[in-house]
Write a protein that holds these residues in place. Structure first.
Motif, PDB file in Angstrom:
ATOM      1  N   PHE A  58       0.863  -1.192   0.000  1.00  0.00           N
ATOM      2  CA  PHE A  58       0.000   0.000   0.000  1.00  0.00           C
ATOM      3  C   PHE A  58       0.898   1.240   0.000  1.00  0.00           C
ATOM      4  O   PHE A  58       2.126   1.142   0.137  1.00  0.00           O
ATOM      5  CB  PHE A  58      -0.939   0.007   1.215  1.00  0.00           C
ATOM      6  N   ASN A  59       0.290   2.365  -0.171  1.00  0.00           N
ATOM      7  CA  ASN A  59       1.059   3.616  -0.061  1.00  0.00           C
ATOM      8  C   ASN A  59       0.218   4.656   0.646  1.00  0.00           C
ATOM      9  O   ASN A  59      -1.010   4.535   0.745  1.00  0.00           O
ATOM     10  CB  ASN A  59       1.520   4.104  -1.444  1.00  0.00           C
ATOM     11  N   PHE A  60       0.903   5.650   1.188  1.00  0.00           N
ATOM     12  CA  PHE A  60       0.200   6.791   1.790  1.00  0.00           C
ATOM     13  C   PHE A  60       0.957   8.061   1.450  1.00  0.00           C
ATOM     14  O   PHE A  60       2.147   8.023   1.081  1.00  0.00           O
ATOM     15  CB  PHE A  60       0.045   6.606   3.309  1.00  0.00           C
ATOM     16  N   LEU A  61       0.262   9.191   1.554  1.00  0.00           N
ATOM     17  CA  LEU A  61       0.888  10.476   1.258  1.00  0.00           C
ATOM     18  C   LEU A  61       1.121  11.224   2.562  1.00  0.00           C
ATOM     19  O   LEU A  61       0.282  11.184   3.466  1.00  0.00           O
ATOM     20  CB  LEU A  61       0.002  11.325   0.346  1.00  0.00           C
ATOM     21  N   TRP A  62       2.269  11.894   2.638  1.00  0.00           N
ATOM     22  CA  TRP A  62       2.575  12.706   3.820  1.00  0.00           C
ATOM     23  C   TRP A  62       3.002  14.109   3.385  1.00  0.00           C
ATOM     24  O   TRP A  62       3.782  14.259   2.422  1.00  0.00           O
ATOM     25  CB  TRP A  62       3.707  12.063   4.629  1.00  0.00           C
ATOM     26  N   CYS A  63       2.475  15.087   4.066  1.00  0.00           N
ATOM     27  CA  CYS A  63       2.917  16.467   3.830  1.00  0.00           C
ATOM     28  C   CYS A  63       2.806  17.242   5.154  1.00  0.00           C
ATOM     29  O   CYS A  63       2.363  16.686   6.169  1.00  0.00           O
ATOM     30  CB  CYS A  63       2.084  17.150   2.741  1.00  0.00           C
ATOM     31  N   THR A  64       3.221  18.468   5.157  1.00  0.00           N
ATOM     32  CA  THR A  64       3.161  19.260   6.402  1.00  0.00           C
ATOM     33  C   THR A  64       2.961  20.735   6.090  1.00  0.00           C
ATOM     34  O   THR A  64       3.178  21.183   4.956  1.00  0.00           O
ATOM     35  CB  THR A  64       4.449  19.036   7.239  1.00  0.00           C
ATOM     36  N   ASP A  65       2.527  21.466   7.082  1.00  0.00           N
ATOM     37  CA  ASP A  65       2.397  22.921   7.006  1.00  0.00           C
ATOM     38  C   ASP A  65       1.578  23.389   5.801  1.00  0.00           C
ATOM     39  O   ASP A  65       2.069  24.127   4.944  1.00  0.00           O
ATOM     40  CB  ASP A  65       3.795  23.573   7.010  1.00  0.00           C
ATOM     41  N   MET A  66       0.318  22.957   5.768  1.00  0.00           N
ATOM     42  CA  MET A  66      -0.562  23.365   4.665  1.00  0.00           C
ATOM     43  C   MET A  66      -1.062  24.802   4.848  1.00  0.00           C
ATOM     44  O   MET A  66      -1.419  25.465   3.887  1.00  0.00           O
ATOM     45  CB  MET A  66      -1.747  22.405   4.556  1.00  0.00           C
ATOM     46  N   HIS A  67      -1.145  25.250   6.107  1.00  0.00           N
ATOM     47  CA  HIS A  67      -1.547  26.632   6.425  1.00  0.00           C
ATOM     48  C   HIS A  67      -2.819  27.063   5.669  1.00  0.00           C
ATOM     49  O   HIS A  67      -2.827  28.079   4.968  1.00  0.00           O
ATOM     50  CB  HIS A  67      -0.397  27.600   6.140  1.00  0.00           C
ATOM     51  N   ILE A  68      -3.850  26.295   5.858  1.00  0.00           N
ATOM     52  CA  ILE A  68      -5.107  26.553   5.140  1.00  0.00           C
ATOM     53  C   ILE A  68      -5.764  27.841   5.630  1.00  0.00           C
ATOM     54  O   ILE A  68      -5.887  28.075   6.842  1.00  0.00           O
ATOM     55  CB  ILE A  68      -6.086  25.370   5.338  1.00  0.00           C
ATOM     56  N   ARG A  69      -6.151  28.672   4.687  1.00  0.00           N
ATOM     57  CA  ARG A  69      -6.935  29.889   4.969  1.00  0.00           C
ATOM     58  C   ARG A  69      -8.098  29.939   3.983  1.00  0.00           C
ATOM     59  O   ARG A  69      -8.007  29.409   2.882  1.00  0.00           O
ATOM     60  CB  ARG A  69      -6.069  31.140   4.765  1.00  0.00           C
ATOM     61  N   THR A  70      -9.138  30.587   4.385  1.00  0.00           N
ATOM     62  CA  THR A  70     -10.320  30.628   3.512  1.00  0.00           C
ATOM     63  C   THR A  70     -10.097  31.548   2.313  1.00  0.00           C
ATOM     64  O   THR A  70     -10.752  31.392   1.286  1.00  0.00           O
ATOM     65  CB  THR A  70     -11.549  31.121   4.290  1.00  0.00           C
ATOM     66  N   ASP A  71      -9.185  32.510   2.470  1.00  0.00           N
ATOM     67  CA  ASP A  71      -8.980  33.487   1.397  1.00  0.00           C
ATOM     68  C   ASP A  71      -7.807  33.135   0.484  1.00  0.00           C
ATOM     69  O   ASP A  71      -7.374  33.970  -0.303  1.00  0.00           O
ATOM     70  CB  ASP A  71      -8.780  34.879   1.997  1.00  0.00           C
TER      71      ASP A  71
END
Lengths: 285, 254
Positions: A58-71
């Motif tokens: 199997f595989n999985f994805l990893w990431c960090t610091d997406m810093h989601i904002r609505t704008d």
């Protein structure tokens, strides 16, 4: 000389004032021990482990610091597209999922997750996720600050270092979790790294003693990967036999200091674990 | 308890050694030769998530040349739980009465965690009547293998760090008591982290010309860099400093 005396007295006095302003000599919105208690006593949204289809491949994805904002834009569409194409089992981040821990930012994360992702999405807690009443939002909408799950013979641990510390309770829990595990591969996802190369910068776990204790656990229990963020700087280090990867950002507007926004695909093939770095700019969508 | 008694025994031996040679007059400046300058004995209680134990520290100042060769060996042992041991060897070059350059090799190891670290701390320090400060750099080798070796400066996990210390103090009540406030990111025995800051406060009592007692409190705040500051560690110390000064001749009362 009097002025120097006043200034020198003023600095510690200010620090003491800062410390005493909060309850329990703590001005952060929640302590790591409080969050640990909430998470282990079921006071958060439940983490539902991914459905195991093929435990050995199997595989999985990893990431960090997406810093989601609505704008601002984000990379949920690209993650969704890539994960479907590669049939990924889950996606996980190492914190700073939101930029300011605000209610509407967490709502936006859930909206984007439901819109683009067909597999489970997990996140460790970052310091930005705690701003304001961030912990109340995170625990209701995202999940616990500390958790573990198995996928085949692989152990995945989400660890809370959002306030730059681990705390005694969580450290003991981590040791117990690792001690009771017979997993072939062990992964830790958390916000703060344990080491940054050459000159120590204030972007790693704050207390050197906690760093040493955590490093000793990585060594003792043969942890394969320690996947962290916070530094917005891509860096890979070997801590003994453990691979520590400090991911750069996975943000469409908050670029890393080196390279481009990125994520990783980890592929488990029997006893082998391979990983590749991908840049969002190279993903077709 | 065993280690506490060992510590007391070491202290007693060191004190006896010091008294045994106290009648010797102080060496003239700029002369090669051995001189016992004094000892420090500290009782330390650290309280943090990783460390909540009590320790004893013992160091002695030895001079072989007032300018060029001033050595200080020091040892810290954890007598409540024999886990952590720290020791160091320091060389101090005294440029003059106020200014000096210090080179210290520190070793730290934890038997339970089976890891250790060696530090090379090099800094300049100035001691003025009220203000003292230091500035320098550290090379830290974190050791996962061969962690007991004090001379292992393996660069697999090395780190460089700026060292700083500043303190301001004054005397009061017939110059018998003194109070000092300051901030530092290292001590003789350990280096703190970068985002691991805080003030210290020290109240001292000059018991005699040779003996100084002090109580020190050090607070470490973490998370300032992440805008989530909170108190992470408190350290309380009882410091005993004994200097091997020549005794002043008693003045006769007429």
């Amino acid at each position: 000389m009097k002025r120097i005396k006043i200034a020198l007295l003023g600095i510690p006095a200010l620090v003491l004032l800062l410390i005493s302003c909060g309850t329990d000599i703590n001005v952060s919105p929640s302590s790591v021990n409080d969050r640990f208690t909430d998470s282990t006593e079921g006071k958060t949204k439940r983490l539902i482990p991914p459905l195991v289809k093929d435990p050995k491949h199997f595989n999985f994805l990893w990431c960090t610091d997406m810093h989601i904002r609505t704008d601002r834009d984000d990379y949920f569409p690209e993650l969704g597209n890539y994960s479907q194409k590669h049939n990924s089992s889950f996606i996980i981040t190492s914190g700073d999922l939101t930029d300011g821990g605000e209610d509407d930012q967490y709502d936006h994360v859930i909206y984007q997750e439901n819109r683009y992702l067909l597999m489970p999405f997990y996140s460790a807690l970052g310091n930005h996720d705690l701003f304001g009443d961030g912990w109340d939002q995170f625990k209701d909408k995202i999940g616990p600050s500390v958790a573990s799950f198995k996928y085949g013979s692989n152990l995945f641990i989400i660890l809370d270092t959002a306030t730059c510390d681990v705390g005694r309770d969580q450290m003991d829990w981590l040791e117990e979790t690792l001690d009771h595990s017979d997993a072939a591969h062990k992964f830790i996802f958390t916000h703060f790294c344990l080491y940054n190369q050459a000159a120590e910068a204030p972007i790693i776990l704050c207390d050197p003693d906690e760093r040493f204790e955590l490093i000793s656990l990585l060594k003792k229990y043969d942890v394969d990967f320690y996947l962290c963020g916070h530094g917005h700087y891509a860096e890979e280090t070997k801590i003994g036999d453990t691979v520590q990867i400090q991911g750069a950002t996975a943000s469409a507007w908050n670029n890393p200091m080196n390279g481009d926004p990125e994520f990783f695909i980890f592929s488990i093939d029997g006893d082998d674990v391979d990983y590749d770095k991908e840049y969002f700019k190279d993903i077709e969508f | 308890m065993k280690k506490f008694l060992t510590g007391l025994a070491i202290l007693a031996l060191a004190t006896a050694a010091a008294y045994a040679q106290e009648e010797k007059p102080a060496q003239e400046p700029a002369q090669w030769g051995y001189q016992f300058k004094g000892i420090d004995y500290n009782w330390v209680a650290r309280s943090s998530a990783a460390l909540s134990n009590t320790y004893i520290q013992l160091s002695s100042d030895l001079s072989f040349h007032p300018t060029w060769l001033n050595l200080t060996p020091g040892l810290e042992i954890d007598f409540s739980d024999p886990g952590i041991t720290r020791y160091f060897l320091q060389e101090q070059i005294n440029l003059n009465q106020k200014n000096s350059v210090v080179l210290r090799l520190n070793h730290w190891e934890d038997q339970d965690w089976e890891i250790g670290a060696n530090f090379v701390n090099l800094y300049f320090q100035q001691i003025l009547p009220r203000l003292d400060w230091a500035l320098g750099a550290a090379y830290i080798a974190q050791l996962l293998d061969d962690w007991r070796n004090p001379l292992n400066f393996d660069d697999d996990l090395y780190q460089l760090r700026v060292l700083y210390s500043i303190g301001y103090g004054w005397k009061f009540w017939k110059n018998k008591l003194d109070f000092k406030v300051g901030a530092e990111n290292f001590t003789e025995y350990e280096n703190y982290g970068y985002d691991h800051l805080g003030p210290y406060f020290q109240l001292g009592w000059q018991v005699s010309e040779r003996t100084h007692l002090a109580a020190k409190m050090d607070l470490r705040v973490i998370g300032i860099g992440t805008a989530l500051p909170h108190l992470e560690r408190e350290t309380y110390m009882l410091l005993i400093d004994w200097r091997n000064l020549p005794k002043k001749p008693k003045t006769e009362i007429e």
